[in-house]
Design an enzyme around this catalytic site. Structure first.
Site, PDB file in Angstrom:
ATOM      1  N   LYS A   1       0.841  -1.193   0.000  1.00  0.00           N
ATOM      2  CA  LYS A   1       0.000   0.000   0.000  1.00  0.00           C
ATOM      3  C   LYS A   1       0.884   1.253   0.000  1.00  0.00           C
ATOM      4  O   LYS A   1       1.923   1.286   0.666  1.00  0.00           O
ATOM      5  CB  LYS A   1      -0.901  -0.040   1.238  1.00  0.00           C
TER       6      LYS A   1
ATOM      7  N   SER B   1      -9.582   1.465   3.335  1.00  0.00           N
ATOM      8  CA  SER B   1      -8.756   2.265   2.440  1.00  0.00           C
ATOM      9  C   SER B   1      -7.748   1.439   1.639  1.00  0.00           C
ATOM     10  O   SER B   1      -7.141   1.950   0.700  1.00  0.00           O
ATOM     11  CB  SER B   1      -7.992   3.331   3.246  1.00  0.00           C
TER      12      SER B   1
ATOM     13  N   SER C   1     -10.135  -1.097   7.258  1.00  0.00           N
ATOM     14  CA  SER C   1      -9.459  -0.863   5.976  1.00  0.00           C
ATOM     15  C   SER C   1      -8.758  -2.079   5.399  1.00  0.00           C
ATOM     16  O   SER C   1      -8.274  -2.037   4.264  1.00  0.00           O
ATOM     17  CB  SER C   1      -8.462   0.295   6.105  1.00  0.00           C
TER      18      SER C   1
END
Length: 528
Positions: free
Chosen positions: A112, A193, A217
């Site tokens: 990420k 996210s 997330s």
């Protein structure tokens, strides 16, 4: 507010049996030799000389170009590592010389884009404000992955600033990476996210990927993209070198297409970092190999609590959950109805803690980074000056409310934090009272349509919430399909009970086999 009404998840239409006639594929994705291949199979082939890390890395780079950038255009990968092929070749040379570092040797991993890498890639949290941020040092977890022999393949898109900029944001959108799309139905949300990490794994653009979670997330993207996600106990995986939201709740965790793959990545990432101070302290030596807990009989004799309030909320979810509970019982588990979701009902407390901790954490991160912007105040001003590019759909009210907060010695913060910390004790008491090994419930409903103007559409699920507030671990994996969209089930347990959760999840996976590869359908709407 629970991280943008944190995270109340919804459902769509009835149970999926046959793809509707009006659902038209965007393009045909031909199944490749490596589609759905597990880490164990990759290692078996490499050991036998029938595959190299270089060939595997080049394959995934080609798939990113074919599927993510062309084809359906998922926008899940924000940047590829220009040195990935060189790293893979060096690891092949090591293997040829007789040295292998473990189950991740030569395995391509995506990260990420809020995780520092000391290479030629940027770390931006999806924000145009940090395009100059090239880290001088690997995040602690990245150093662990490199030591384990992983090939850092690239960075994934995310909800900008890990969904902590606006209360009306669209999951998977960032000003740097654009909108990530759900690979099952392209106009549906990938959740966030850690959108890009989950989507890339689902679409077979990497072997495994790393995401981060503050509240949902990892769990929500895993659920909506049909993959396995592990949200570890806060502290099991170091947060050093990860762009922060909350020192109380943040953690990084793995995504995989199988429980075994996610467990292999967790073992490589995990490791005690004396510089990362957390609430929970392990009572015993922690495992180094979570693959040891892949027990097909792991449900025998287990007592699992199911949240009462999540029964009879949506007929489609009810059908999937009912089947899951029967499979759990057939595999030897006892199901106990309890109420644990009420433990997360702390009006305003989580929002306050996150705002105070975000201001403190992001200022410390930026001040030590190579970015030109050195403070939250600077980020706010940058977004105002570049509004057309950074805020075309929604604003930065969470940034602004955080900036208005004081420091971590403020009475308001300390009182809110005390309430949040009480969730761990309450959850432990509930588990002990009912003699439960774990709790479970639907992770989410089916994915809603992406709407950058109005934001996400949360409608009632999110059984992982108490794990986020308490800092306890959870694991999410596929529970089935609803109108062609994946829906997950989440299991949660006490701090550092990842081995127990892996046993339970693996045993459920072996009796359910719910993972379905995506079909890249454009829309479920008649005019789609």
């Amino acid at each position: 507010m629970k991280r943008r009404n944190f995270l109340r998840l919804g459902s769509a239409a009835g149970l999926f049996t046959i793809m509707p006639a009006f659902a038209r594929p965007a393009r045909t994705i031909a199944p490749g030799e490596f589609t759905e291949m597990t880490i164990a199979e990759m290692q078996k082939r490499m050991q036998a000389g029938r595959l190299t890390s270089l060939a595997l890395t080049r394959h995934y780079l080609d798939e990113i170009a074919r599927i993510d950038k062309a084809g359906p255009k998922l926008a899940s990968v924000i940047e590829v590592n220009p040195d990935a092929a060189r790293i893979a070749a060096a690891l092949d040379k090591e293997r040829k010389s007789g040295r292998t570092r473990g189950p991740l040797h030569g395995i391509p991993v995506l990260l990420k884009d809020n995780i520092d890498t000391a290479d030629r890639m940027k770390t931006t949290a999806g924000s145009l404000a940090l395009l100059d941020n090239v880290a001088s040092q690997d995040a602690f977890l990245v150093a662990r992955l490199r030591e384990a022999g992983a090939v850092i393949l690239g960075k994934t898109n995310l909800s900008e600033w890990a969904n902590f900029r606006s209360t009306r944001s669209s999951s998977g959108w960032s000003s740097r990476g654009g909108q990530t799309h759900n690979p099952y139905v392209l106009d549906r949300s990938p959740c966030g996210s850690s959108s890009g990490s989950a989507v890339a794994v689902a679409a077979n653009l990497c072997a495994v990927a790393v995401g981060t979670e503050t509240n949902g997330s990892i769990a929500c993207p895993a659920s909506m993209n049909g993959v396995v996600g592990i949200k570890p106990t806060v502290g099991l995986v170091s947060r050093n070198g990860v762009i922060p939201i909350s020192q109380t709740q943040d953690t990084a965790g793995p995504f995989g297409r199988t429980v075994a793959d996610a467990a292999a990545l967790l073992g490589a990432m995990a490791g005690q970092d004396p510089k990362d101070v957390t609430q929970h302290k392990p009572q015993q030596k922690l495992p180094t190999d979570y693959s040891a807990y892949l027990d097909p009989n792991g449900l025998r004799g287990k007592r699992i609590g199911i949240e009462k309030s999540m029964l009879k909320m949506h007929e489609g979810i009810d059908g999937l959950l009912g089947k899951a509970l029967e499979q759990l019982k057939e595999a030897g588990a006892e199901i106990v109805e309890v109420e644990y979701m009420k433990l997360q009902k702390l009006p305003g407390s989580e929002s306050l803690v996150l705002q105070y901790e975000f201001k403190d954490g992001i200022n410390r991160y930026l001040s030590a980074s190579n970015a030109k912007i050195k403070s939250l105040e600077g980020l706010i001003e940058f977004n105002k000056a570049n509004k057309a590019k950074t805020m075309p759909y929604f604003g930065q009210e969470l940034f602004e409310s955080s900036q208005a907060k004081g420091d971590l010695n403020t009475k308001e913060y300390k009182e809110a934090l005390e309430k949040i910390n009480g969730v761990a004790d309450a959850l432990t008491d509930l588990l002990d009272k009912h003699k439960l090994d774990a709790l479970c419930g639907p992770s989410t409903g089916a994915a809603w349509c992406t709407d950058p103007v109005n934001g996400d559409f949360w409608t009632g699920y999110g059984s992982y919430g108490p794990a986020a507030l308490s800092g306890f671990p959870s694991i999410t994996l596929p529970m089935g399909m609803l109108s062609g969209l994946p829906v997950g089930i989440s299991f949660l347990a006490k701090a550092y009970q990842e081995p127990e959760l892996i046993r339970i999840a693996y045993a459920y996976e072996q009796v359910s086999h719910n993972r379905v590869a995506p079909g890249y359908v454009r829309s479920l709407r008649p005019d789609g």
